[in-house]
Design a protein around this motif. Structure first.
Motif, PDB file in Angstrom:
ATOM      1  N   LYS A  19       0.819  -1.225   0.000  1.00 11.15           N
ATOM      2  CA  LYS A  19       0.000   0.000   0.000  1.00 11.15           C
ATOM      3  C   LYS A  19       0.851   1.272   0.000  1.00 11.15           C
ATOM      4  CE  LYS A  19      -3.715  -2.448   0.019  1.00 11.15           C
ATOM      5  NZ  LYS A  19      -4.499  -2.563  -1.240  1.00 11.15           N
ATOM      6  N   GLU A  20       1.884   1.279  -0.822  1.00  8.62           N
ATOM      7  CA  GLU A  20       2.752   2.452  -0.939  1.00  8.62           C
ATOM      8  C   GLU A  20       2.075   3.511  -1.819  1.00  8.62           C
ATOM      9  OE1 GLU A  20       6.553   4.702  -0.872  1.00  8.62           O
ATOM     10  OE2 GLU A  20       5.346   3.436   0.444  1.00  8.62           O
ATOM     11  N   PRO A  21       1.875   4.747  -1.310  1.00  7.57           N
ATOM     12  CA  PRO A  21       1.262   5.802  -2.135  1.00  7.57           C
ATOM     13  C   PRO A  21       2.158   6.154  -3.327  1.00  7.57           C
ATOM     14  CG  PRO A  21       1.224   6.372   0.194  1.00  7.57           C
ATOM     15  CD  PRO A  21       2.138   5.201   0.068  1.00  7.57           C
ATOM     16  N   LEU A  22       1.613   6.070  -4.516  1.00 12.70           N
ATOM     17  CA  LEU A  22       2.414   6.333  -5.704  1.00 12.70           C
ATOM     18  C   LEU A  22       2.597   7.821  -5.966  1.00 12.70           C
ATOM     19  CD1 LEU A  22       1.101   3.413  -7.878  1.00 12.70           C
ATOM     20  CD2 LEU A  22       3.333   3.625  -6.789  1.00 12.70           C
ATOM     21  N   ALA A  23       1.865   8.655  -5.242  1.00 13.24           N
ATOM     22  CA  ALA A  23       2.114  10.097  -5.317  1.00 13.24           C
ATOM     23  C   ALA A  23       3.551  10.419  -4.896  1.00 13.24           C
ATOM     24  CB  ALA A  23       1.129  10.846  -4.430  1.00 13.24           C
ATOM     25  N   TYR A  24       4.165   9.543  -4.086  1.00 13.68           N
ATOM     26  CA  TYR A  24       5.555   9.739  -3.678  1.00 13.68           C
ATOM     27  C   TYR A  24       6.522   9.444  -4.823  1.00 13.68           C
ATOM     28  CZ  TYR A  24       3.756   9.440   1.163  1.00 13.68           C
ATOM     29  OH  TYR A  24       3.064   9.638   2.333  1.00 13.68           O
ATOM     30  N   HIS A  25       6.042   8.814  -5.878  1.00 17.98           N
ATOM     31  CA  HIS A  25       6.938   8.306  -6.917  1.00 17.98           C
ATOM     32  C   HIS A  25       6.599   8.811  -8.313  1.00 17.98           C
ATOM     33  CE1 HIS A  25       8.559   5.490  -3.939  1.00 17.98           C
ATOM     34  NE2 HIS A  25       7.314   5.300  -3.571  1.00 17.98           N
ATOM     35  N   THR A  27       6.229  12.446 -10.819  1.00 20.84           N
ATOM     36  CA  THR A  27       6.611  13.863 -10.878  1.00 20.84           C
ATOM     37  C   THR A  27       5.401  14.784 -10.741  1.00 20.84           C
ATOM     38  OG1 THR A  27       6.504  13.825 -13.305  1.00 20.84           O
ATOM     39  CG2 THR A  27       8.640  13.397 -12.295  1.00 20.84           C
ATOM     40  N   MET A  28       4.204  14.245 -10.952  1.00 22.32           N
ATOM     41  CA  MET A  28       3.006  15.054 -10.791  1.00 22.32           C
ATOM     42  C   MET A  28       2.517  15.050  -9.343  1.00 22.32           C
ATOM     43  SD  MET A  28      -0.056  15.177 -13.551  1.00 22.32           S
ATOM     44  CE  MET A  28      -0.509  16.818 -14.130  1.00 22.32           C
ATOM     45  N   LYS A  29       3.106  14.203  -8.498  1.00 21.00           N
ATOM     46  CA  LYS A  29       2.743  14.090  -7.084  1.00 21.00           C
ATOM     47  C   LYS A  29       1.268  13.681  -6.931  1.00 21.00           C
ATOM     48  CE  LYS A  29       6.883  15.518  -6.181  1.00 21.00           C
ATOM     49  NZ  LYS A  29       7.929  14.501  -5.924  1.00 21.00           N
ATOM     50  N   ILE A  30       0.839  12.792  -7.820  1.00 24.33           N
ATOM     51  CA  ILE A  30      -0.531  12.294  -7.821  1.00 24.33           C
ATOM     52  C   ILE A  30      -0.479  10.774  -7.943  1.00 24.33           C
ATOM     53  CG2 ILE A  30      -2.670  12.159  -9.199  1.00 24.33           C
ATOM     54  CD1 ILE A  30      -2.247  15.060  -9.980  1.00 24.33           C
ATOM     55  N   GLY A  31      -1.395  10.085  -7.254  1.00 28.03           N
ATOM     56  CA  GLY A  31      -1.507   8.640  -7.435  1.00 28.03           C
ATOM     57  C   GLY A  31      -1.797   7.914  -6.148  1.00 28.03           C
ATOM     58  N   GLY A  32      -2.769   7.013  -6.193  1.00 30.09           N
ATOM     59  CA  GLY A  32      -3.119   6.197  -5.040  1.00 30.09           C
ATOM     60  C   GLY A  32      -2.105   5.085  -4.801  1.00 30.09           C
ATOM     61  N   PRO A  33      -2.427   4.139  -3.916  1.00 31.77           N
ATOM     62  CA  PRO A  33      -1.443   3.133  -3.497  1.00 31.77           C
ATOM     63  C   PRO A  33      -1.270   1.992  -4.490  1.00 31.77           C
ATOM     64  CG  PRO A  33      -3.514   2.777  -2.365  1.00 31.77           C
ATOM     65  CD  PRO A  33      -3.683   4.047  -3.153  1.00 31.77           C
ATOM     66  N   ALA A  34      -0.082   1.405  -4.446  1.00 35.94           N
ATOM     67  CA  ALA A  34       0.172   0.132  -5.120  1.00 35.94           C
ATOM     68  C   ALA A  34      -0.136  -0.982  -4.131  1.00 35.94           C
ATOM     69  CB  ALA A  34       1.633   0.049  -5.554  1.00 35.94           C
ATOM     70  N   ASP A  35      -0.777  -2.044  -4.594  1.00 38.08           N
ATOM     71  CA  ASP A  35      -1.004  -3.194  -3.703  1.00 38.08           C
ATOM     72  C   ASP A  35       0.331  -3.637  -3.103  1.00 38.08           C
ATOM     73  OD1 ASP A  35      -3.708  -3.162  -4.264  1.00 38.08           O
ATOM     74  OD2 ASP A  35      -3.608  -4.749  -5.765  1.00 38.08           O
ATOM     75  N   ILE A  36       1.306  -3.857  -3.981  1.00 36.61           N
ATOM     76  CA  ILE A  36       2.675  -4.168  -3.562  1.00 36.61           C
ATOM     77  C   ILE A  36       3.621  -3.300  -4.391  1.00 36.61           C
ATOM     78  CG2 ILE A  36       4.478  -5.932  -3.406  1.00 36.61           C
ATOM     79  CD1 ILE A  36       2.280  -8.039  -3.205  1.00 36.61           C
ATOM     80  N   PHE A  37       4.603  -2.705  -3.730  1.00 40.34           N
ATOM     81  CA  PHE A  37       5.578  -1.835  -4.386  1.00 40.34           C
ATOM     82  C   PHE A  37       6.961  -2.407  -4.146  1.00 40.34           C
ATOM     83  CE2 PHE A  37       8.706   1.575  -4.056  1.00 40.34           C
ATOM     84  CZ  PHE A  37       8.472   2.326  -5.191  1.00 40.34           C
ATOM     85  N   ILE A  38       7.723  -2.616  -5.222  1.00 46.02           N
ATOM     86  CA  ILE A  38       9.082  -3.127  -5.049  1.00 46.02           C
ATOM     87  C   ILE A  38      10.071  -2.263  -5.832  1.00 46.02           C
ATOM     88  CG2 ILE A  38       8.232  -5.480  -4.748  1.00 46.02           C
ATOM     89  CD1 ILE A  38       9.393  -6.174  -7.491  1.00 46.02           C
ATOM     90  N   GLU A  39      11.285  -2.216  -5.305  1.00 48.63           N
ATOM     91  CA  GLU A  39      12.374  -1.511  -5.974  1.00 48.63           C
ATOM     92  C   GLU A  39      13.597  -2.423  -5.956  1.00 48.63           C
ATOM     93  OE1 GLU A  39      14.457   2.937  -5.937  1.00 48.63           O
ATOM     94  OE2 GLU A  39      12.876   2.426  -4.517  1.00 48.63           O
ATOM     95  N   GLY A  64       9.460   4.349 -13.820  1.00 46.10           N
ATOM     96  CA  GLY A  64      10.836   4.816 -13.658  1.00 46.10           C
ATOM     97  C   GLY A  64      10.854   5.947 -12.657  1.00 46.10           C
ATOM     98  N   ARG A  65      11.081   7.150 -13.158  1.00 45.12           N
ATOM     99  CA  ARG A  65      11.056   8.327 -12.287  1.00 45.12           C
ATOM    100  C   ARG A  65       9.654   8.902 -12.149  1.00 45.12           C
ATOM    101  NH1 ARG A  65      15.614  11.050 -11.167  1.00 45.12           N
ATOM    102  NH2 ARG A  65      14.736  13.111 -11.585  1.00 45.12           N
ATOM    103  N   GLY A  66       8.683   8.257 -12.800  1.00 40.07           N
ATOM    104  CA  GLY A  66       7.289   8.664 -12.639  1.00 40.07           C
ATOM    105  C   GLY A  66       6.905   9.888 -13.449  1.00 40.07           C
ATOM    106  N   SER A  67       7.714  10.246 -14.450  1.00 39.71           N
ATOM    107  CA  SER A  67       7.314  11.333 -15.346  1.00 39.71           C
ATOM    108  C   SER A  67       6.492  10.745 -16.485  1.00 39.71           C
ATOM    109  CB  SER A  67       8.542  12.065 -15.892  1.00 39.71           C
ATOM    110  OG  SER A  67       9.311  11.195 -16.685  1.00 39.71           O
ATOM    111  N   ASN A  68       5.808  11.604 -17.236  1.00 39.67           N
ATOM    112  CA  ASN A  68       4.939  11.171 -18.329  1.00 39.67           C
ATOM    113  C   ASN A  68       3.928  10.131 -17.843  1.00 39.67           C
ATOM    114  OD1 ASN A  68       4.322  11.481 -21.166  1.00 39.67           O
ATOM    115  ND2 ASN A  68       4.933   9.347 -21.395  1.00 39.67           N
TER     116      ASN A  68
END
Length: 302
Positions: A19-25, A27-39, A64-68
């Motif tokens: 449940k990692e918020p994708l707004a953290y990842h 560039t638009m600082k928008i996005g709800g959580p990922a069920d599972i987030f891995i790096e 990637g860097r969450g742009s586009n």
């Protein structure tokens, strides 16, 4: 889901979260959580992760860097894989540059230009990473990725990885074979550069970067260009011509600097941005008879 999470934690080095918020990842600082987030930290970690994901028939998405990228407010189902620092490796041998998908494009253009290699000056103001740039054939200043790519190492939906040559990538304006015809994710790329006069190369790079800063909202949360240019027209000019520059919806705004950028001006939601996108499409079609197509990738739960 818990079983997959535990297996991923045991299988790879690197980050594994629920449940990692994708707004953290993004560039638009928008996005709800990922069920599972891995790096994952390495390509071998990625292979191990894909073994778990594919064997459990999980949905997966790479960022990637969450742009586009515009991620839905309800987030993304399944596993989200981020190519971070572990995929920012770089190897330059003579005029061949081998680079990981997670390498920031602006940093890469700066680095090779300062070493006297030409070919990436056009990318000096493009946000995002190498993987996304290859995936969408990013470009600017009359050049693009297709002009320099030798081949790309691709992760396919079945978990296999293979090299595709420039010809096999079937590049065209802001597209590649990976977007629809043969879905896949770029893991590494090999570019062919040209040695030249370092001062002239750096000068071109700096001029391109300065142009971006003067004409685009580089210091505001945004995703880059929202629409593809319907050549010979330019999306930003069409949006400005119909009076939408600066137009707002909720916390999102069409940039007063450039009509083809939408900025997160005040805690915008994905729905705010989608509403502005649709309004721009409808207005340009009604007043100019031109159908705009999105360049930004819109992903996540509907």
């Amino acid at each position: 889901m818990q079983s997959v999470f535990s297996k991923l934690k045991n299988a790879i080095n690197g980050t594994v979260k629920e449940k990692e918020p994708l707004a953290y990842h993004t560039t638009m600082k928008i996005g709800g959580p990922a069920d599972i987030f891995i790096e994952p930290r390495t390509i071998e970690d990625l292979r191990k992760a894909m073994d778990v994901i594919v064997s459990h028939k999980m949905k997966w998405t790479v960022i990637g860097r969450g742009s586009n990228l515009l991620v839905a407010d309800d987030g993304i189902e399944g596993v989200v894989i981020k190519f971070g620092k572990g995929f920012a490796h770089l190897e330059l041998e003579q005029e061949l540059l081998r680079v990981g998908a997670g390498y920031p494009l602006v940093a890469l253009a700066t680095k090779v230009s300062k070493q006297g290699y030409a070919g990436l000056e056009f990318a000096s103001g493009i946000p995002g990473s190498v993987g996304g740039a290859v995936f969408m054939n990013a470009g600017a200043h009359q050049s693009d990725i297709a002009t320099i790519l030798e081949k790309a190492y691709i992760l396919f939906p079945n978990g296999e990885m293979h090299w595709l040559t420039n010809e096999e990538m079937k590049f065209s304006y802001r597209t590649s074979i990976l977007q629809k015809e043969r879905p896949g994710i770029v893991v590494e790329a090999i570019f062919r550069l040209v040695q030249g006069e370092k001062e002239a190369i750096i000068d071109r790079m700096l001029r391109n970067k300065a142009y971006r800063k003067e004409t685009q909202p580089w210091d505001s949360p945004c995703a880059g260009s929202i629409f593809r240019n319907p050549l010979p027209h330019h999306a930003g000019q069409l949006i400005e011509a119909v009076g939408l520059k600066g137009h707002s919806l909720g916390g999102a705004q069409i940039s007063p600097m450039h009509g083809n950028f939408i900025v997160n001006s005040n805690q915008a939601t994905a729905e705010d941005v989608l509403g502005l996108i649709q309004h721009a499409k409808d207005t340009v079609l009604a007043e100019k008879g031109i159908a705009l197509q999105t360049e930004v990738e819109i992903i996540g739960r509907k």
